[in-house]
Design an enzyme around this catalytic site. Structure first.
Site, PDB file in Angstrom:
ATOM      1  N   SER A   1     -69.318  84.665  12.471  1.00 31.42           N
ATOM      2  CA  SER A   1     -68.301  84.742  11.415  1.00 31.42           C
ATOM      3  C   SER A   1     -67.629  86.102  11.429  1.00 31.42           C
ATOM      4  O   SER A   1     -68.209  87.091  11.890  1.00 31.42           O
ATOM      5  CB  SER A   1     -68.945  84.535  10.045  1.00 31.42           C
ATOM      6  OG  SER A   1     -69.689  83.358  10.002  1.00 31.42           O
TER       7      SER A   1
HETATM    8  N1  SAH Z   1     -74.513  83.040  10.538  1.00 29.12           N
HETATM    9  C1  SAH Z   1     -73.948  82.998  11.855  1.00 29.12           C
HETATM   10  C2  SAH Z   1     -72.716  82.129  11.875  1.00 29.12           C
HETATM   11  C3  SAH Z   1     -72.931  81.038  12.846  1.00 29.12           C
HETATM   12  S1  SAH Z   1     -71.768  79.732  12.863  1.00 29.12           S
HETATM   13  C4  SAH Z   1     -73.712  84.365  12.441  1.00 29.12           C
HETATM   14  O1  SAH Z   1     -73.870  85.360  11.749  1.00 29.12           O
HETATM   15  O2  SAH Z   1     -73.413  84.466  13.634  1.00 29.12           O
HETATM   16  C5  SAH Z   1     -72.702  78.421  12.126  1.00 29.12           C
HETATM   17  C6  SAH Z   1     -73.957  78.000  12.808  1.00 29.12           C
HETATM   18  O3  SAH Z   1     -74.493  76.891  12.077  1.00 29.12           O
HETATM   19  C7  SAH Z   1     -73.814  77.535  14.243  1.00 29.12           C
HETATM   20  O4  SAH Z   1     -74.654  78.282  15.059  1.00 29.12           O
HETATM   21  C8  SAH Z   1     -74.250  76.052  14.200  1.00 29.12           C
HETATM   22  O5  SAH Z   1     -74.920  75.618  15.362  1.00 29.12           O
HETATM   23  C9  SAH Z   1     -75.177  76.060  12.996  1.00 29.12           C
HETATM   24  N2  SAH Z   1     -75.405  74.751  12.351  1.00 29.12           N
HETATM   25  C10 SAH Z   1     -74.537  73.734  12.146  1.00 29.12           C
HETATM   26  N3  SAH Z   1     -75.153  72.717  11.494  1.00 29.12           N
HETATM   27  C11 SAH Z   1     -76.439  73.103  11.280  1.00 29.12           C
HETATM   28  C12 SAH Z   1     -77.576  72.492  10.663  1.00 29.12           C
HETATM   29  N4  SAH Z   1     -77.540  71.256  10.117  1.00 29.12           N
HETATM   30  N5  SAH Z   1     -78.731  73.187  10.615  1.00 29.12           N
HETATM   31  C13 SAH Z   1     -78.824  74.423  11.167  1.00 29.12           C
HETATM   32  N6  SAH Z   1     -77.787  75.041  11.779  1.00 29.12           N
HETATM   33  C14 SAH Z   1     -76.607  74.400  11.828  1.00 29.12           C
END
Ligand code: SAH
Length: 262
Positions: A78
């Site tokens: 993000s």
């Molecule tokens: N917090 C992260 C942002 C990652 S983007 C950072 O600081 O980099 C969102 C993430 O959510 C992705 O890696 C995606 O694979 C994950 N995601 C999507 N659906 C999910 C679920 N049901 N359970 C766990 N992770 C999930």
């Protein structure tokens, strides 16, 4: 313990490369102007967590461009302001138990960890960027560390997040778990704060139920890959939740049983 660190506790923390100090300072000033910055702990965390360690090789120079960056597997880290805003709005406090859904790069989780379990280790000759850093304040929290549990559905990103968290020095405060976070994580419930970093079609009921009374949950809710609203949910009582819309956002989709389908 790294060379050049005052030994204040038995853990390490990797400070940001000073070449980013100027841009970090500018971003913090902007967050204050935008009223994103309400917590001394979010400001301290933004200052301390080395975001450059969570960005893929080859993209380091873009570390503090205030937009999301690709981390592979169709996912993104993000934008800095989004990680900052979510953790600030949650008002994560030292001692909190935090659940994150969507570990991705591990950056968000590390910001949350620095807020609920502030580092008390300070490199010599390190000048904090803001007036919020105060040794005596953080010294008092050493006995009172909280913890972060973060769930990621994509296995390669579980490994990526673990590796980055280790490098940044937060492995002692964060547990990364492989699974579908739309069901929360009953095993460690209840949580003081729940941070969702992917957008769902609605607020998953199980996440609301895994909040402690007076706990807070933040989640983007709306359409898949388009426009969502960032919702701050508070559990006011055993059977009462209130909801506040913070504003329009765009996140990658939350995919799972109580999220979108793949
Ligand atoms: N917090 C992260 C942002 C990652 S983007 C950072 O600081 O980099 C969102 C993430 O959510 C992705 O890696 C995606 O694979 C994950 N995601 C999507 N659906 C999910 C679920 N049901 N359970 C766990 N992770 C999930």
């Amino acid at each position: 313990m790294n060379e050049g660190l005052e030994v204040m506790a038995s853990y390490t923390w990797t400070p940001e490369n000073p070449e980013f100090n100027h841009i970090k300072q500018k971003l913090l000033e902007y967050y204050v102007t935008m009223n994103y910055a309400n917590s001394q702990f979010s400001i301290n965390a933004f200052e301390r967590v080395a975001r450059s360690l969570f960005v893929p090789n080859g993209q380091r120079s873009h570390t503090y461009n205030d937009n999301p960056l690709p981390i592979g597997h169709g996912q993104t880290i993000s934008a800095p302001h989004m990680a900052f805003m979510e953790c600030d709005a949650l008002d994560i406090l030292p001692g909190d138990k935090v659940l994150e859904i969507g570990s991705g790069s591990g950056y968000h989780a590390s910001i949350a960890a620095e807020m609920c379990a502030p580092s008390n280790v300070k490199p010599q000759n390190w000048e904090p960027l803001t007036r919020y850093y105060d040794d005596s304040v953080y010294e008092a929290y050493r006995e009172k560390w909280g913890q972060v549990v973060t769930v990621e559905r994509l296995e390669p990103l579980v490994k990526y997040a673990r590796k980055n968290i280790e490098k940044a020095g937060y492995a002692d405060r964060i547990t990364v778990i492989h699974g579908d976070g739309t069901m929360g994580l009953e095993a460690h419930a209840p949580y003081d704060k729940i941070l969702v970093t992917a957008a769902g079609p609605e607020v998953p009921e199980m996440l609301k139920r895994q909040l402690r009374v007076n706990g807070r949950l933040i989640i983007p809710v709306g359409s898949k890959n388009f426009y969502q609203e960032l919702l701050l949910v508070k559990r006011e009582a055993e059977d009462r939740w209130t909801q506040h819309n913070i504003g329009g956002v765009v996140f990658v989709p939350l995919i799972g049983k109580y999220g979108f389908s793949d």
